[in-house]
Structures are given as C-alpha cells and as structure tokens.
Motif scaffolding. Structure first.
Motif, PDB file in Angstrom:
ATOM      1  N   THR A   1      -5.670 -19.052 -19.437  1.00  0.00           N
ATOM      2  CA  THR A   1      -5.066 -18.049 -20.307  1.00  0.00           C
ATOM      3  C   THR A   1      -3.585 -18.341 -20.485  1.00  0.00           C
ATOM      4  N   LEU A   2      -2.911 -18.652 -19.394  1.00  0.00           N
ATOM      5  CA  LEU A   2      -1.476 -18.924 -19.445  1.00  0.00           C
ATOM      6  C   LEU A   2      -1.180 -20.253 -20.130  1.00  0.00           C
ATOM      7  N   LEU A   3      -1.967 -21.271 -19.834  1.00  0.00           N
ATOM      8  CA  LEU A   3      -1.756 -22.580 -20.473  1.00  0.00           C
ATOM      9  C   LEU A   3      -1.990 -22.495 -21.973  1.00  0.00           C
ATOM     10  N   LEU A   4      -3.015 -21.775 -22.393  1.00  0.00           N
ATOM     11  CA  LEU A   4      -3.285 -21.609 -23.814  1.00  0.00           C
ATOM     12  C   LEU A   4      -2.169 -20.835 -24.497  1.00  0.00           C
ATOM     13  N   ALA A   5      -1.674 -19.801 -23.851  1.00  0.00           N
ATOM     14  CA  ALA A   5      -0.572 -19.020 -24.422  1.00  0.00           C
ATOM     15  C   ALA A   5       0.660 -19.900 -24.614  1.00  0.00           C
ATOM     16  N   CYS A   6       0.953 -20.745 -23.627  1.00  0.00           N
ATOM     17  CA  CYS A   6       2.104 -21.651 -23.745  1.00  0.00           C
ATOM     18  C   CYS A   6       1.896 -22.642 -24.883  1.00  0.00           C
ATOM     19  N   ALA A   7       0.703 -23.192 -24.993  1.00  0.00           N
ATOM     20  CA  ALA A   7       0.406 -24.144 -26.060  1.00  0.00           C
ATOM     21  C   ALA A   7       0.548 -23.479 -27.425  1.00  0.00           C
ATOM     22  N   GLU A   8       0.013 -22.268 -27.559  1.00  0.00           N
ATOM     23  CA  GLU A   8       0.103 -21.554 -28.831  1.00  0.00           C
ATOM     24  C   GLU A   8       1.533 -21.195 -29.188  1.00  0.00           C
ATOM     25  N   ALA A   9       2.370 -20.983 -28.176  1.00  0.00           N
ATOM     26  CA  ALA A   9       3.772 -20.641 -28.415  1.00  0.00           C
ATOM     27  C   ALA A   9       4.650 -21.879 -28.562  1.00  0.00           C
ATOM     28  N   GLY A  10       4.051 -23.063 -28.401  1.00  0.00           N
ATOM     29  CA  GLY A  10       4.814 -24.304 -28.547  1.00  0.00           C
ATOM     30  C   GLY A  10       5.671 -24.648 -27.351  1.00  0.00           C
ATOM     31  N   VAL A  11       5.292 -24.172 -26.173  1.00  0.00           N
ATOM     32  CA  VAL A  11       6.053 -24.417 -24.950  1.00  0.00           C
ATOM     33  C   VAL A  11       5.582 -25.715 -24.297  1.00  0.00           C
ATOM     34  N   SER A  12       6.489 -26.637 -24.071  1.00  0.00           N
ATOM     35  CA  SER A  12       6.178 -27.867 -23.344  1.00  0.00           C
ATOM     36  C   SER A  12       6.258 -27.566 -21.849  1.00  0.00           C
ATOM     37  N   LEU A  13       5.292 -28.085 -21.105  1.00  0.00           N
ATOM     38  CA  LEU A  13       5.243 -27.808 -19.675  1.00  0.00           C
ATOM     39  C   LEU A  13       5.357 -29.079 -18.852  1.00  0.00           C
ATOM     40  N   GLY A  14       6.122 -28.980 -17.777  1.00  0.00           N
ATOM     41  CA  GLY A  14       6.196 -30.052 -16.797  1.00  0.00           C
ATOM     42  C   GLY A  14       5.267 -29.741 -15.642  1.00  0.00           C
ATOM     43  N   ARG A  15       5.213 -30.650 -14.688  1.00  0.00           N
ATOM     44  CA  ARG A  15       4.328 -30.449 -13.535  1.00  0.00           C
ATOM     45  C   ARG A  15       4.683 -29.201 -12.743  1.00  0.00           C
TER      46      ARG A  15
ATOM     47  N   ASP B   1       6.262 -26.548 -13.864  1.00  0.00           N
ATOM     48  CA  ASP B   1       5.901 -25.391 -14.688  1.00  0.00           C
ATOM     49  C   ASP B   1       4.422 -25.052 -14.498  1.00  0.00           C
ATOM     50  N   THR B   2       3.584 -26.071 -14.565  1.00  0.00           N
ATOM     51  CA  THR B   2       2.148 -25.878 -14.427  1.00  0.00           C
ATOM     52  C   THR B   2       1.796 -25.351 -13.045  1.00  0.00           C
ATOM     53  N   ARG B   3       2.498 -25.837 -12.029  1.00  0.00           N
ATOM     54  CA  ARG B   3       2.252 -25.344 -10.663  1.00  0.00           C
ATOM     55  C   ARG B   3       2.569 -23.856 -10.556  1.00  0.00           C
ATOM     56  N   VAL B   4       3.669 -23.439 -11.179  1.00  0.00           N
ATOM     57  CA  VAL B   4       4.039 -22.019 -11.145  1.00  0.00           C
ATOM     58  C   VAL B   4       3.009 -21.186 -11.902  1.00  0.00           C
ATOM     59  N   LEU B   5       2.530 -21.698 -13.036  1.00  0.00           N
ATOM     60  CA  LEU B   5       1.494 -20.977 -13.769  1.00  0.00           C
ATOM     61  C   LEU B   5       0.218 -20.856 -12.939  1.00  0.00           C
ATOM     62  N   ASP B   6      -0.109 -21.891 -12.188  1.00  0.00           N
ATOM     63  CA  ASP B   6      -1.262 -21.832 -11.279  1.00  0.00           C
ATOM     64  C   ASP B   6      -1.096 -20.694 -10.275  1.00  0.00           C
ATOM     65  N   GLU B   7       0.102 -20.543  -9.742  1.00  0.00           N
ATOM     66  CA  GLU B   7       0.367 -19.476  -8.774  1.00  0.00           C
ATOM     67  C   GLU B   7       0.293 -18.106  -9.435  1.00  0.00           C
ATOM     68  N   LEU B   8       0.842 -17.993 -10.641  1.00  0.00           N
ATOM     69  CA  LEU B   8       0.782 -16.717 -11.361  1.00  0.00           C
ATOM     70  C   LEU B   8      -0.654 -16.330 -11.690  1.00  0.00           C
ATOM     71  N   ALA B   9      -1.491 -17.319 -11.922  1.00  0.00           N
ATOM     72  CA  ALA B   9      -2.886 -17.052 -12.271  1.00  0.00           C
ATOM     73  C   ALA B   9      -3.650 -16.389 -11.127  1.00  0.00           C
ATOM     74  N   ASP B  10      -3.085 -16.415  -9.916  1.00  0.00           N
ATOM     75  CA  ASP B  10      -3.712 -15.749  -8.775  1.00  0.00           C
ATOM     76  C   ASP B  10      -3.501 -14.231  -8.802  1.00  0.00           C
ATOM     77  N   LEU B  11      -2.630 -13.763  -9.693  1.00  0.00           N
ATOM     78  CA  LEU B  11      -2.439 -12.323  -9.849  1.00  0.00           C
ATOM     79  C   LEU B  11      -3.716 -11.723 -10.418  1.00  0.00           C
ATOM     80  N   ASP B  12      -3.788 -10.393 -10.429  1.00  0.00           N
ATOM     81  CA  ASP B  12      -4.970  -9.757 -11.014  1.00  0.00           C
ATOM     82  C   ASP B  12      -5.053 -10.104 -12.500  1.00  0.00           C
ATOM     83  N   GLY B  13      -6.253 -10.077 -13.019  1.00  0.00           N
ATOM     84  CA  GLY B  13      -6.507 -10.483 -14.402  1.00  0.00           C
ATOM     85  C   GLY B  13      -5.686  -9.720 -15.422  1.00  0.00           C
ATOM     86  N   ASP B  14      -5.456  -8.433 -15.183  1.00  0.00           N
ATOM     87  CA  ASP B  14      -4.665  -7.634 -16.108  1.00  0.00           C
ATOM     88  C   ASP B  14      -3.241  -8.167 -16.212  1.00  0.00           C
TER      89      ASP B  14
END
Length: 78
Positions: free
Chosen positions: A32-46, A48-61
């Motif tokens: 969900t987060l990676l797709l949102a970044c791609a749709e917003a035109g955000v380039s991600l580094g390694r 960045d992706t690691r932090v998104l992985d950690e955020l994805a552990d939050l509740d789905g909402d």
C-alpha cells in the motif's frame, strides 16, 4: 467526505472513515505504501523502503491513512 461516505483517498475525519476507505483498497501492508509512493512520483532508496517496511507493521487503518497522505501530497486525489 461527500454524500455521507468517506473518500477512498481522504482526508479522513474518523477511524470509521479510514476503515471504510481501506475496505475499497487494492493492496495491504507495505505494498500500500510503495504503491502510494509510486503514484505520487516519489523515488525511494533502500533506507526509505526499510522505513516503509517498519511502518507497514502498524495497524491496517494507520497504514492506509499514511498512504492516503502520500497520495494527496503527490497530487493523486482519485
């Protein structure tokens, strides 16, 4: 919100709004987060992706709201 229904992309006024929007979501978790970044035109580094992985552990909402904020910041309001 419009017509008493939550927008899929937010802004969200309540947890119920976010849950309603999330029910219409295409993907879950870090995708969900990676797709949102791609749709917003955000380039991600390694790191960045690691932090998104950690955020994805939050509740789905919470993940859905973060993805919505990213999309809105990038001008994606579909």
């Amino acid at each position: 919100m419009s017509n008493g229904r939550a927008s899929v992309t937010g802004p969200f006024e309540t947890l119920a709004d976010a849950r309603t929007a999330m029910a219409f979501g295409r993907v879950r978790g870090v995708d969900t987060l990676l797709l949102a970044c791609a749709e917003a035109g955000v380039s991600l580094g390694r790191f960045d992706t690691r932090v998104l992985d950690e955020l994805a552990d939050l509740d789905g909402d919470s993940v859905w709201v973060i993805a919505s904020i990213i999309r809105r910041a990038g001008g994606q309001v579909a």
